[in-house]
Design a protein around this motif. Structure first.
Motif, PDB file in Angstrom:
ATOM      1  N   ASN A  14      34.473  30.591 -42.259  1.00  0.00           N
ATOM      2  CA  ASN A  14      35.606  31.508 -42.096  1.00  0.00           C
ATOM      3  C   ASN A  14      36.840  30.932 -42.768  1.00  0.00           C
ATOM      4  O   ASN A  14      37.559  30.147 -42.203  1.00  0.00           O
ATOM      5  N   LEU A  42      43.850  36.088 -38.372  1.00  0.00           N
ATOM      6  CA  LEU A  42      44.242  35.330 -37.185  1.00  0.00           C
ATOM      7  C   LEU A  42      45.436  35.976 -36.493  1.00  0.00           C
ATOM      8  O   LEU A  42      46.354  36.472 -37.134  1.00  0.00           O
ATOM      9  N   PHE A  64      42.191  37.098 -32.664  1.00  0.00           N
ATOM     10  CA  PHE A  64      41.307  36.247 -33.451  1.00  0.00           C
ATOM     11  C   PHE A  64      41.932  34.856 -33.523  1.00  0.00           C
ATOM     12  O   PHE A  64      43.072  34.705 -33.945  1.00  0.00           O
ATOM     13  N   VAL A 105      37.213  35.023 -30.326  1.00  0.00           N
ATOM     14  CA  VAL A 105      37.949  36.281 -30.313  1.00  0.00           C
ATOM     15  C   VAL A 105      38.041  36.745 -28.857  1.00  0.00           C
ATOM     16  O   VAL A 105      37.063  36.734 -28.126  1.00  0.00           O
ATOM     17  N   TYR A 139      33.380  35.280 -33.769  1.00  0.00           N
ATOM     18  CA  TYR A 139      33.372  36.185 -34.910  1.00  0.00           C
ATOM     19  C   TYR A 139      33.278  35.382 -36.191  1.00  0.00           C
ATOM     20  O   TYR A 139      33.471  34.178 -36.218  1.00  0.00           O
ATOM     21  N   TYR A 186      34.756  36.088 -40.236  1.00  0.00           N
ATOM     22  CA  TYR A 186      35.508  36.968 -41.130  1.00  0.00           C
ATOM     23  C   TYR A 186      35.586  36.297 -42.483  1.00  0.00           C
ATOM     24  O   TYR A 186      36.094  35.195 -42.621  1.00  0.00           O
ATOM     25  N   LEU A 200      34.013  41.651 -41.478  1.00  0.00           N
ATOM     26  CA  LEU A 200      34.051  41.127 -40.118  1.00  0.00           C
ATOM     27  C   LEU A 200      32.664  41.288 -39.514  1.00  0.00           C
ATOM     28  O   LEU A 200      32.101  42.385 -39.532  1.00  0.00           O
ATOM     29  N   TYR A 256      30.051  40.453 -36.166  1.00  0.00           N
ATOM     30  CA  TYR A 256      29.794  40.069 -34.779  1.00  0.00           C
ATOM     31  C   TYR A 256      28.298  40.016 -34.581  1.00  0.00           C
ATOM     32  O   TYR A 256      27.569  40.806 -35.169  1.00  0.00           O
TER      33      TYR A 256
END
Length: 165
Positions: free
Chosen positions: A26, A32, A73, A79, A114, A116, A121, A123
């Protein structure tokens, strides 16, 4: 319609309340922080009644500073999702002057993980099922195409708008 609106918020909550393994991949830091669901953009010419109703309710609640969903985030890939959508009470004003939608006082909170990366994104739920959506972040606005979330009774789905707080 009430049930479909609740389904919209529940589906959104499920998207943001699944878990995944933490990953050092990430590198995108613009996600964020805390994001609040503030609007639903729809195509008025093709929107279903459910989409219009969801847009109206969310607009009304946002105007009175009522947060239905906040997603935070963190840099450690955790998250935190706070969702009040399951506690919406939609009533008609006694004089027939419109809807009465008080801001919910209860919320569900989940802490998950998570990923990203590059505007995507991801999950992974407890059953290891991945949910991936494209996210567009511009300044303090995050846009997620609701069509990618496969909401029932939503033609176009619209775009969920989150505002960074």
């Amino acid at each position: 319609m009430k049930r479909n609106l609740l389904t919209l918020f529940l589906a959104t909550a499920l998207l943001f309340s699944c878990s995944s393994d933490k990953d050092d991949l990430n590198q995108d830091n613009n996600i964020l922080g805390s994001w609040e669901l503030t609007a639903l953009e729809i195509d008025e010419s093709t929107a279903s009644d459910d989409e219009e109703f969801a847009q109206d309710i969310l607009s009304f609640l946002s105007a009175i500073n009522c947060s239905i969903m906040t997603i935070t985030f963190n840099a450690d890939l955790s998250v935190i999702t706070e969702n009040s959508g399951n506690y919406l009470e939609i009533n008609v004003n006694p004089g027939g002057s419109g809807l009465d939608v008080p801001c919910p006082t209860e919320k569900d909170t989940s802490v998950d993980s998570y990923l990203y990366e590059g505007g995507v994104l991801t999950y992974i739920d407890e059953d290891q099922v991945e949910t991936t959506v494209n996210v567009e972040i511009s300044g303090t606005t995050m846009r997620i195409n609701a069509t990618e979330l496969d909401f029932a009774n939503f033609n176009d789905g619209g775009v969920l708008i989150f505002t960074k707080r």
